[in-house]
Design a protein around this motif. Structure first.
Motif, mmCIF file in Angstrom:
data_model
loop_
_atom_site.group_PDB
_atom_site.id
_atom_site.type_symbol
_atom_site.label_atom_id
_atom_site.label_comp_id
_atom_site.label_asym_id
_atom_site.label_seq_id
_atom_site.Cartn_x
_atom_site.Cartn_y
_atom_site.Cartn_z
ATOM 1 N N ARG A 157 0.829 -1.214 0.000
ATOM 2 C CA ARG A 157 0.000 0.000 0.000
ATOM 3 C C ARG A 157 0.861 1.261 0.000
ATOM 4 N NH1 ARG A 157 -5.327 -0.767 0.899
ATOM 5 N NH2 ARG A 157 -5.970 -2.846 1.584
ATOM 6 N N VAL A 189 -6.452 1.203 -3.229
ATOM 7 C CA VAL A 189 -5.991 -0.176 -3.299
ATOM 8 C C VAL A 189 -7.008 -1.017 -2.541
ATOM 9 C CG1 VAL A 189 -4.151 -1.772 -2.681
ATOM 10 C CG2 VAL A 189 -3.601 0.589 -3.314
ATOM 11 N N ALA A 190 -7.809 -1.775 -3.258
ATOM 12 C CA ALA A 190 -8.849 -2.547 -2.592
ATOM 13 C C ALA A 190 -8.679 -4.019 -2.911
ATOM 14 C CB ALA A 190 -10.224 -2.061 -3.019
ATOM 15 N N GLY A 191 -8.355 -4.772 -1.906
ATOM 16 C CA GLY A 191 -8.226 -6.206 -2.121
ATOM 17 C C GLY A 191 -7.740 -6.889 -0.868
#
Lengths: 387, 443, 544
Positions: free
Chosen positions: C44, C57-59
């Motif tokens: 990140r 940042v999505a996960g």
């Protein structure tokens, strides 16, 4: 309620230092200071035997009251299943509106002469919570009260509680018995959990928690929200700052006798108050009580528990229904016009120039748990002192 | 190791004609959950919500035991036959952060959007919409909204006030919309591979081309770790390759019969019938891959359901009806809860009755059922009743009762989103913001 | 293991006064070149530093690995990527790349315009990919890489029909490639040691940056690498001093302390709400932050003696924490400094609720877990695992009238000789913290039994938990453990046999430096040992 008082007591010396400020006058220099968060503040309902208190049953709901205004034949006709839509239209629309479209909840005054909305069934029992507000033992009229009947509280003292007299047989108040409670009280107390309004109590100058004839009692609003545990109970030992609005700070002298705190009379007590039902939110944002006194027991567990008695202007008492509007009468099924008419008829305090009383006596259930009460000035000083 | 010749495949695809592409079989196919077709191609994962208004009755719904051996109280009896496929969640709250609890307007939107509404308006994007945006793209309907009562505004799905997805509330209209003249049998006709997937797959070759150069720099242990990385990459490559093949015929897909039209209104007897018909049509809409996402609202938040011959609504009863001292609950209001839970059982039965692959349509779906209040009488928004049915193609473990103990209900929404494959790492705002799904629910 | 540490310390103590002057740095073996998977935080941070914080940042990330008695940082040398993990990397990469090239951000990164938005433009694509790739890979792209990604962009453009669409997909594959996801030690022949290898300048830059900033090297550091500065003593110290002077050092040190004290335990910490209703979400969220703030305050903000973290009366409070500590917190929201009174039962981070709650059971405190954590995490003295056939019934029964307090129960348990050995190590220090319940709330008694918190740590006596803090402060294992952990964190692997002498001397320097962490960081970052690479085929045997 689970309360860990140990920690709060250990740190109270520290609080006493914090709370001596301009907002906390007089006696505080000696003795300990005990702070509390109010967790219950709602109408006190005495659950006596239902048949004794309400021999004729509950007060009629809006639809029931509407049917009572009809002839038996018409009533029977309307109750036929095929006429259900007609009945609904009549009680939900016609019955809840005045000739010029007045809303029975928003404009209850315009229904005072409307015989279709009579005074509610009153409590016939002799017992109620409350305080003796007029100082009489027979309820005769005085300069500050109208003639009215007295109740005896469970300890046998003569007390005034005309609001209970008119609402104590209403479903919205009495609910389904002590087990389930009235939905009004549940709602009021749940609003404090939601942080819509919160109150604090502070006892200052306590030298002996069992017997002390000179303590100072503060009753305050706070703008700070309360934290709840997993079972939605308020956490003990939270810190709250007293509201910056001086109107919502009330200070009174009190005495503790055998662990029971009784306050002197507060002539006028204001606290912030949010009550939203379906109507515009926050339209009324202040509680007003007159001739207020508290009787609270300081329990071993650290909880403060008891009753507040006082008068409330009926315009404030009826504000919740006014705020909600017609929905209170239809969805809530409360005949606001009847409620208001009853308040006018049974009001017992503060007569106007025509001798009509404008306020009604009532009692509130009060429960409070240990908390740290900070006064804004002291809080600022404390912050500044830190590195 | 290159598994197949990317360029050969692409050359033949780029002609633009719809053709079936022959690809070699791969050594590591993603099954393991009994949710793949015989060829190994995965079945689509579907997602839906099933909403009912006015909650449940205290002491009659929430299991007293947690975990796998949860007990069934009267109001959950309809789901008893499907207990292993349904999880119960209690004690997950809509947290208000001092915002008012607007009766019937806070609980549903609060859960769906993760935002406690500051005013009487839908406060944000509902998580079913986020899911539809992610997985609903390549079907005919991005999502389908349905209402059991005759009210097209009865919906909790949307992007915010003014942008709500209206509900279809007539079974016949719903049938016509899906299976009417515009319907094309998915098992007939040509297959056109998705160029986006083709492109996504093609660019991976740039990564695999670096492999030798990387390996040269590494010791034996790190080479093994790099091996593992490339094995993982190959699996994803294979998944993409599968999606470029003409799909297996949808064996469960059959054109349902058109229902009769009738006036639904708000009478529970009609609503029940309407709901059953819609459930059956919906099952076929899913089996025929017309949509992957649905939102069913059997009644509304302030339930306007009535019994035939009575004008007193379910909502009004929850406030007015006296609690029967012997029973300990409101008898007539509770009857509505029973009718609604019966229908929830029916809904699950219909989805579970459609065989798909080695399992059922329900197995390949995740249905989040919920209400907007725990106890309607006082409009609580703590401990919303929530259930998960189905296992999202084996990604979810079902059949447990989990207590939230005051945790925000958004954790369930995040869990659902991640379970159906969204790369969503947080959800909600204020005290309801969470980054933590219930990992124990993931298979 | 315990014995080894003790010997080491003894030597350190003997040597400390004799060799206070600056002897030559002992030679180390180093470890073979390795490859470390970026942690979630590093991933990140890297994306935010390269593309900006507005890129989301999505996960989900594959789980971390904590080696036995080691750091998560060292675990990154041992993990790879699972299929589910790769799927997530790809989803994140696709979304990041799409954001980078969306109309709102495109112009920041794409400095050339394609000839035609609907067809491939190799020149423009290559310039973009080389520029961004250089940042993602923390080194210039090789020609082969540049060629492969440019070709991929071209092909994806042909399929999708858009230049930016194709370019974005190529960038996505770069973002999911091993050269980004892993930090790979690239080596080159060492001009100073014929036949030997050394880290190349870019690998040195990465190693420094992930150590001191926990993120990808910035432009200045990459430029220093390109100039060859990092191979010179003056160039290196210039960069190290720059990194140390940055506020970003705090972020890296927070990660270090959270790793050393196993803060990952907090994430899954559950307490029985019937017993601990005060353990609410807000409290749980502030709990680790309080300890981190206290650690940072002592070691960085005040640049004080590391050992003071075990005795300091200074900490920080929020309103929710006030409920646990039973104190008023004037400030309505956020953090405010707080000082425990002289003589308070609490002093030092081991008496803050994070340590007390994390190393307790869900319904009761645990002197054994606390004692074990203290030995292993603070003193680096591993405690053997219990034998498989132990009957814990006596310890767990808090209702037994014969054994009211944990001390009573553990004393009875120690009557079993097979348990006594280890419990002797853990219990006396753990029992010192018995004045705090399973979530760290103070209590004078347990049940009806008064709590006796006195005991001794390896022969040095104490009366209370605060007192124990002083004993830990003065125990030579305390700073030695920190030095070992910090070095492991720096190189992100366990230390090897060939580094022992050096660690010993590092510890002496730490003592001589007054136990100041910033000085320790500087010594590590400037050392030969930090960058040393062993020949690749060094067997595991030789490293032990």
């Amino acid at each position: 309620m689970r309360v860990r008082l140990g920690a709060a007591v250990a740190a109270l010396a520290c609080i006493a230092g914090l709370s001596t400020s301009s907002a906390a006058p007089r006696v505080a220099e000696k003795g300990e200071t005990l702070g509390f968060l109010v967790t219950k503040f709602a109408v006190a309902i005495y659950y006596g035997d239902f048949a004794t208190d309400c021999p004729e049953g509950f007060s009629p709901t809006t639809d029931e009251q509407y049917l009572l205004t009809q002839t038996p034949a018409e009533r029977a006709r309307l109750l036929k299943p095929e006429n259900a839509p007609e009945l609904e239209k009549k009680w939900k629309i016609e019955y809840t509106s005045g000739p010029n479209g007045e809303d029975i909840c928003r404009n209850p005054r315009s229904f005072l002469d409307d015989p279709r909305h009579p005074v509610q069934k009153t409590v016939q029992g002799k017992t109620s919570y409350g305080m003796n507000l007029d100082g009489t033992d027979d309820g005769r009229a005085t300069a500050r009260s109208c003639q009215h009947a007295k109740f005896r509280n469970p300890q046998g003292e003569l007390v005034d509680n005309q609001l209970y007299r008119i609402m104590g047989c209403a479903k919205s108040w009495r609910g389904e018995g002590a087990t389930f409670g009235g939905s009004m009280a549940l709602k009021y107390n749940s609003y404090m959990k939601d942080g819509l309004h919160n109150y604090l109590i502070e006892l200052r100058g306590v030298n002996d928690r069992r017997n002390d004839d000179d303590v100072e009692v503060g009753i305050y609003s706070t703008d700070d929200k309360s934290m709840l545990d997993g079972s939605r109970e308020h956490l003990p030992n939270q810190t709250f700052a007293v509201t910056s609005n001086p109107r919502w700070r009330n200070v009174v002298h009190g005495r503790i006798v055998d662990g029971v705190l009784t306050t002197d009379v507060i002539d006028t007590m204001y606290l912030n108050w949010f009550f939203a039902l379906n109507g515009p939110y926050g339209a009324v944002n202040e509680h007003e009580f007159r001739q207020v006194h508290f009787r609270l027991t300081l329990e071993k567990s650290g909880i403060l528990k008891g009753i507040m008695g006082g008068y409330q202007p009926i315009e404030i008492t009826s504000a919740q229904a006014r705020n909600g509007g017609k929905g209170v009468a239809t969805n809530g099924n409360r005949d606001c016009a009847s409620e208001y008419k009853s308040m006018v008829a049974f009001a017992d305090g503060y007569p106007d120039e025509n001798g009509q009383c404008t306020m009604i006596s009532l009692a509130q259930d009060v429960e409070a748990i240990p908390a740290f009460v900070l006064h804004p000035e002291a809080a600022r000083a404390q912050t500044a002192a830190l590195p | 190791m290159r598994t197949f010749d990317r360029r050969r495949v692409l050359r033949s695809l780029l002609g633009g004609s719809a053709i079936s592409v022959a690809l070699p079989l791969f050594d590591c196919v993603l099954n393991g959950n009994g949710t793949a077709l015989a060829s190994g191609a995965p079945l689509p994962v579907r997602f839906g919500t099933w909403f009912w208004g006015l909650g449940v009755t205290p002491g009659r719904w929430k299991p007293t035991k947690t975990g796998k051996d949860y007990d069934i109280l009267p109001e959950l009896r309809p789901i008893e036959p499907f207990k292993k496929k349904i999880s119960i969640f209690s004690g997950f709250d809509v947290l208000l952060d001092g915002k008012p609890n607007f009766p019937h307007q806070t609980g549903g939107p609060g859960f769906r959007t993760g935002i406690a509404p500051p005013a009487l308006a839908f406060p944000g994007v509902s998580f079913d919409v986020m899911i539809a945006d992610a997985i609903g793209g390549n079907t005919r309907f991005r999502s389908i909204e349905l209402s059991g009562i005759a009210d097209s505004t009865n919906t909790l799905s949307g992007r915010g006030a003014g942008q709500m997805n209206p509900s279809e509330s007539s079974a016949l209209a719903f049938y016509t919309r899906v299976f009417g003249p515009d319907y094309k049998d998915p098992n007939a006709g040509a297959f056109v591979p998705d160029p986006k997937i083709m492109a996504r797959k093609s660019v991976l070759s740039a990564v695999t081309e670096q492999r030798q150069e990387l390996e040269r720099q590494l010791g034996a242990a790190d080479k093994a770790r790099l091996d593992q990385y490339f094995t993982s990459l190959r699996q994803v490559e294979n998944q993409l390759a599968m999606q470029l093949q003409k799909p297996e015929p949808l064996l469960a897909c059959a054109n349902p019969h058109a229902p009769e039209g009738f006036d639904v209104g708000h009478e529970v007897e009609n609503v029940v019938k309407n709901h059953e018909l819609m459930a059956q049509i919906l099952a076929m809409a899913l089996a025929c891959n017309q949509t992957k996402v649905f939102n069913m609202h059997i009644n509304n938040s302030a339930s306007s359901l009535t019994k035939r011959g009575s004008t007193t609504s379910h909502h009004q009863l929850t406030h007015d009806e006296q609690i029967d001292e012997k029973l300990g609950y409101q008898p007539v209001a509770t009857q509505f809860v029973k009718d609604l839970m019966d229908q929830w059982g029916t809904f699950v039965r219909v989805l579970d009755g459609v065989k798909e692959g080695d399992g059922t349509l329900l197995d390949n779906t995740l249905v989040v059922a919920h209400s907007d209040t725990d106890f309607a009488k006082v409009h609580t928004v703590s401990s919303l009743p929530v259930m998960f049915a189905g296992s999202a193609g084996g990604r979810v473990k079902s059949g447990v009762h989990i207590e939230g103990k005051g945790e925000p209900v958004t954790r369930l929404a995040l869990t659902a989103m991640q379970a159906v494959g969204l790369a969503q790492d947080r959800f909600g705002s204020g005290s309801m913001e969470t980054k933590k799904p219930l990992t124990e629910v993931f298979a | 293991m315990v014995r080894r540490v003790a010997t080491l310390l003894l030597l350190g103590a003997l040597c400390g006064s004799l060799c206070g002057c600056s002897p030559a740095e002992p030679e180390t073996s180093g470890a073979p070149a390795g490859m470390r998977r970026l942690t979630e935080e590093q991933y990140r941070n890297s994306i935010a530093d390269i593309f900006g914080t507005h890129i989301q940042v999505a996960g989900r990330f594959d789980p971390i690995l904590r080696p036995q008695h080691g750091l998560i940082a060292a675990g990154t040398s041992q993990i790879s990527v699972s299929p589910a993990g790769f799927e997530q990397y790809q989803i994140m990469a696709t979304s990041i790349a799409a954001q980078v090239l969306d109309p709102a951000h495109r112009n920041t990164f794409l400095t050339c315009a394609p000839k035609d938005e609907t067809s491939a433009d190799a020149t423009c694509a290559e310039s973009f990919l080389r520029q961004v790739g250089g940042l993602l890979y923390r080194r210039p792209l090789t020609d082969a890489e540049a060629k492969a990604y440019t070709a991929a962009a071209g092909e994806a453009t042909r399929i999708t029909g858009t230049f930016t669409g194709g370019l974005s997909l190529s960038l996505a594959s770069m973002l999911s490639s091993p050269a980004f996801i892993f930090e790979i030690d690239a080596t080159e022949p060492d001009p100073n040691h014929a036949g030997g290898q050394r880290l190349n300048a870019y690998a040195k830059a990465s190693r420094l940056s992930y150590f001191l900033w926990n993120t990808t090297p910035d432009a200045a550091l990459l430029a220093a690498a390109a100039r060859g500065d990092l191979h010179t003593a003056s160039g290196l110290s210039q960069q190290v001093d720059r990194l140390l002077a940055s506020p970003r050092l705090e972020g890296a040190m927070r990660t270090f302390f959270a790793d050393m004290l196993q803060f990952e335990v907090d994430a899954e910490l559950v307490k029985d709400p019937a017993i601990y209703p005060l353990f609410v979400r807000a409290v749980k969220e502030d709990m680790p932050e309080q300890t981190l703030r206290t650690l940072v305050d002592v070691t960085l903000t005040k640049a004080g003696d590391y050992r003071d973290v075990f005795t300091t009366r200074d900490t920080f409070m929020t309103r929710p924490l006030g409920v646990i500590y039973g104190i008023p917190v004037p400030q309505k929201s956020g953090w405010m400094p707080y000082q425990f009174a002289e003589g308070d039962k609490r002093a030092g981070v081991l008496t803050l609720m994070n340590f007390l709650a994390a190393f307790s059971h869900d319904g009761r405190s645990s002197p054994t877990l606390r004692g074990k954590a203290l030995r292993e995490l603070v003193l680096c003295q591993p405690v053997p695992i219990p034998p498989g056939d132990v009957d814990f019934a006596l310890v767990q029964d808090t209702k037994n009238p014969l054994y009211k307090t944990a001390r009573d129960r553990l004393t009875a348990h120690r009557a079993n000789p097979s348990c006594a050995g280890c419990h002797k190590i853990m219990d006396p220090v753990g029992l010192a913290m018995e004045n705090f319940d399973g979530i760290g709330v103070f209590r004078a008694e347990e049940g009806e039994g008064a709590i006796d918190a006195s005991g001794d740590l390896d022969g040095v006596g104490f009366a209370t938990a605060a007192d124990l803090g002083r004993v830990i402060h003065d125990n030579p294992a305390t700073p030695a453990c920190l030095v070992n952990r910090m070095y492991e964190y720096a190189v992100r692997r366990s230390s090897v046999a060939g580094e022992r002498a050096w660690l010993e001397s590092l510890n002496q320097r730490f003592v001589a430096d007054g136990y100041r962490i910033p000085k320790l960081l500087r010594r590590i970052a400037l050392s030969d040992a930090f960058f040393k690479i062993a020949p690749p085929e060094t067997t595991k045997e030789a490293l032990r």
